[in-house]
Design a protein around this motif. Structure first.
Motif, PDB file in Angstrom:
ATOM      1  N   THR A  87      73.121  10.722  32.437  1.00 51.96           N
ATOM      2  CA  THR A  87      74.464  10.696  33.021  1.00 51.96           C
ATOM      3  C   THR A  87      75.008  12.071  33.392  1.00 51.96           C
ATOM      4  O   THR A  87      76.105  12.169  33.930  1.00 51.96           O
ATOM      5  CB  THR A  87      75.457  10.022  32.046  1.00 51.96           C
ATOM      6  OG1 THR A  87      75.592  10.837  30.869  1.00 51.96           O
ATOM      7  CG2 THR A  87      74.999   8.627  31.668  1.00 51.96           C
ATOM      8  N   GLY A  88      74.259  13.107  33.098  1.00 53.33           N
ATOM      9  CA  GLY A  88      74.719  14.467  33.370  1.00 53.33           C
ATOM     10  C   GLY A  88      73.748  15.229  34.254  1.00 53.33           C
ATOM     11  O   GLY A  88      73.063  14.650  35.098  1.00 53.33           O
ATOM     12  N   LEU A  89      73.663  16.527  34.011  1.00 51.78           N
ATOM     13  CA  LEU A  89      72.823  17.404  34.835  1.00 51.78           C
ATOM     14  C   LEU A  89      71.418  17.613  34.257  1.00 51.78           C
ATOM     15  O   LEU A  89      70.656  18.414  34.791  1.00 51.78           O
ATOM     16  CB  LEU A  89      73.499  18.778  34.992  1.00 51.78           C
ATOM     17  CG  LEU A  89      74.855  18.795  35.684  1.00 51.78           C
ATOM     18  CD1 LEU A  89      75.430  20.202  35.699  1.00 51.78           C
ATOM     19  CD2 LEU A  89      74.748  18.234  37.092  1.00 51.78           C
ATOM     20  N   GLY A  90      71.070  16.881  33.205  1.00 53.82           N
ATOM     21  CA  GLY A  90      69.782  17.071  32.545  1.00 53.82           C
ATOM     22  C   GLY A  90      68.577  16.815  33.423  1.00 53.82           C
ATOM     23  O   GLY A  90      67.514  17.368  33.183  1.00 53.82           O
ATOM     24  N   GLY A  91      68.709  16.002  34.466  1.00 59.20           N
ATOM     25  CA  GLY A  91      67.604  15.739  35.374  1.00 59.20           C
ATOM     26  C   GLY A  91      67.559  16.683  36.564  1.00 59.20           C
ATOM     27  O   GLY A  91      66.669  16.582  37.402  1.00 59.20           O
ATOM     28  N   TRP A  92      68.527  17.586  36.644  1.00 57.92           N
ATOM     29  CA  TRP A  92      68.581  18.546  37.745  1.00 57.92           C
ATOM     30  C   TRP A  92      67.873  19.827  37.322  1.00 57.92           C
ATOM     31  O   TRP A  92      67.925  20.232  36.164  1.00 57.92           O
ATOM     32  CB  TRP A  92      70.017  18.892  38.089  1.00 57.92           C
ATOM     33  CG  TRP A  92      70.861  17.796  38.654  1.00 57.92           C
ATOM     34  CD1 TRP A  92      70.747  16.452  38.446  1.00 57.92           C
ATOM     35  CD2 TRP A  92      71.990  17.973  39.503  1.00 57.92           C
ATOM     36  NE1 TRP A  92      71.733  15.786  39.119  1.00 57.92           N
ATOM     37  CE2 TRP A  92      72.519  16.687  39.777  1.00 57.92           C
ATOM     38  CE3 TRP A  92      72.619  19.074  40.056  1.00 57.92           C
ATOM     39  CZ2 TRP A  92      73.636  16.494  40.588  1.00 57.92           C
ATOM     40  CZ3 TRP A  92      73.736  18.886  40.861  1.00 57.92           C
ATOM     41  CH2 TRP A  92      74.222  17.600  41.119  1.00 57.92           C
ATOM     42  N   THR A  93      67.259  20.505  38.275  1.00 61.65           N
ATOM     43  CA  THR A  93      66.677  21.821  37.993  1.00 61.65           C
ATOM     44  C   THR A  93      67.793  22.858  38.043  1.00 61.65           C
ATOM     45  O   THR A  93      68.884  22.613  38.578  1.00 61.65           O
ATOM     46  CB  THR A  93      65.603  22.192  39.033  1.00 61.65           C
ATOM     47  OG1 THR A  93      66.238  22.376  40.304  1.00 61.65           O
ATOM     48  CG2 THR A  93      64.507  21.134  39.122  1.00 61.65           C
ATOM     49  N   ASP A  94      67.501  24.034  37.517  1.00 59.88           N
ATOM     50  CA  ASP A  94      68.471  25.130  37.592  1.00 59.88           C
ATOM     51  C   ASP A  94      68.813  25.433  39.052  1.00 59.88           C
ATOM     52  O   ASP A  94      69.977  25.659  39.392  1.00 59.88           O
ATOM     53  CB  ASP A  94      67.914  26.393  36.919  1.00 59.88           C
ATOM     54  CG  ASP A  94      67.787  26.256  35.411  1.00 59.88           C
ATOM     55  OD1 ASP A  94      68.168  25.194  34.849  1.00 59.88           O
ATOM     56  OD2 ASP A  94      67.300  27.216  34.787  1.00 59.88           O
ATOM     57  N   ALA A  95      67.804  25.423  39.912  1.00 62.42           N
ATOM     58  CA  ALA A  95      68.028  25.709  41.335  1.00 62.42           C
ATOM     59  C   ALA A  95      68.922  24.642  41.976  1.00 62.42           C
ATOM     60  O   ALA A  95      69.766  24.962  42.825  1.00 62.42           O
ATOM     61  CB  ALA A  95      66.698  25.806  42.076  1.00 62.42           C
ATOM     62  N   GLN A  96      68.760  23.386  41.576  1.00 62.06           N
ATOM     63  CA  GLN A  96      69.598  22.321  42.134  1.00 62.06           C
ATOM     64  C   GLN A  96      71.057  22.474  41.698  1.00 62.06           C
ATOM     65  O   GLN A  96      71.977  22.247  42.490  1.00 62.06           O
ATOM     66  CB  GLN A  96      69.057  20.946  41.722  1.00 62.06           C
ATOM     67  CG  GLN A  96      67.769  20.594  42.422  1.00 62.06           C
ATOM     68  CD  GLN A  96      67.115  19.354  41.845  1.00 62.06           C
ATOM     69  OE1 GLN A  96      67.203  19.050  40.655  1.00 62.06           O
ATOM     70  NE2 GLN A  96      66.424  18.606  42.711  1.00 62.06           N
ATOM     71  N   ILE A  97      71.272  22.877  40.458  1.00 60.64           N
ATOM     72  CA  ILE A  97      72.641  23.115  39.988  1.00 60.64           C
ATOM     73  C   ILE A  97      73.240  24.282  40.764  1.00 60.64           C
ATOM     74  O   ILE A  97      74.376  24.205  41.251  1.00 60.64           O
ATOM     75  CB  ILE A  97      72.679  23.384  38.473  1.00 60.64           C
ATOM     76  CG1 ILE A  97      72.217  22.146  37.709  1.00 60.64           C
ATOM     77  CG2 ILE A  97      74.083  23.801  38.029  1.00 60.64           C
ATOM     78  CD1 ILE A  97      71.991  22.379  36.215  1.00 60.64           C
TER      79      ILE A  97
END
Length: 170
Positions: A87-97
């Motif tokens: 439900t959060g940013l855990g599936g996003w890469t650092d670059a995507q954030i």
């Protein structure tokens, strides 16, 4: 021995008042990120209860329970910024954030809600963006799927703050 116990007690007492996020943000970039997140007011739009006058700091940055209605665009809730994979940013890469923060573009290609001040964040240095990402990775994960987004004709399922244009001048 007594000095060691006294020192340990003083340290434990001193740390009792340290916020959870600061305790997890031990490295200098994450500490800088914590400072930037606080100065930018991310808590306001991304922490449950904030807009109802009772921020739930146990779910800090876990996603808003109040949406913004933007005329002609719909209703948008501040999403969960914690490292929760579902439900959060855990599936996003650092670059995507970093890309979302500086261009407003999500990994799925959608643009962030217009109320998100990514234009201002686009002016941050790479070091500052990296620090924000490090801080967001360091905070406790919160499982909280926010509602929406809701298009202009859809009915929101939670509280909504409306942005109302002024009445035409007579």
């Amino acid at each position: 021995m007594i000095r060691q116990k006294l020192a340990a007690a003083l340290i434990a007492t001193g740390l009792a008042g340290v916020p959870i996020a600061a305790a997890h943000a031990a490295d200098p970039p994450a500490r800088r990120g914590e400072y930037l997140v606080n100065v930018a007011g991310c808590n306001d739009c991304h922490t449950p209860g904030y807009f109802l006058g009772k921020p739930d700091m146990a779910r800090y940055l876990g996603g808003s329970d109040v949406g913004f209605e933007l005329p002609g665009l719909g209703v948008f809730h501040g999403p969960n910024l914690t490292p929760d994979k579902e439900t959060g940013l855990g599936g996003w890469t650092d670059a995507q954030i970093a890309t979302a923060l500086q261009t407003g573009k999500r990994p799925d290609g959608r643009m962030l809600a217009p109320i998100m001040p990514w234009h201002a964040f686009a002016k941050l240095t790479k070091q500052d963006i990296d620090a924000i990402v490090a801080f967001l990775r360091s905070i406790p994960s919160v499982k909280n799927k926010v509602p929406g987004p809701f298009g202009p004709g859809e009915t929101p399922t939670g509280f909504v703050m409306k942005i109302v244009p002024p009445a035409p001048a007579k």
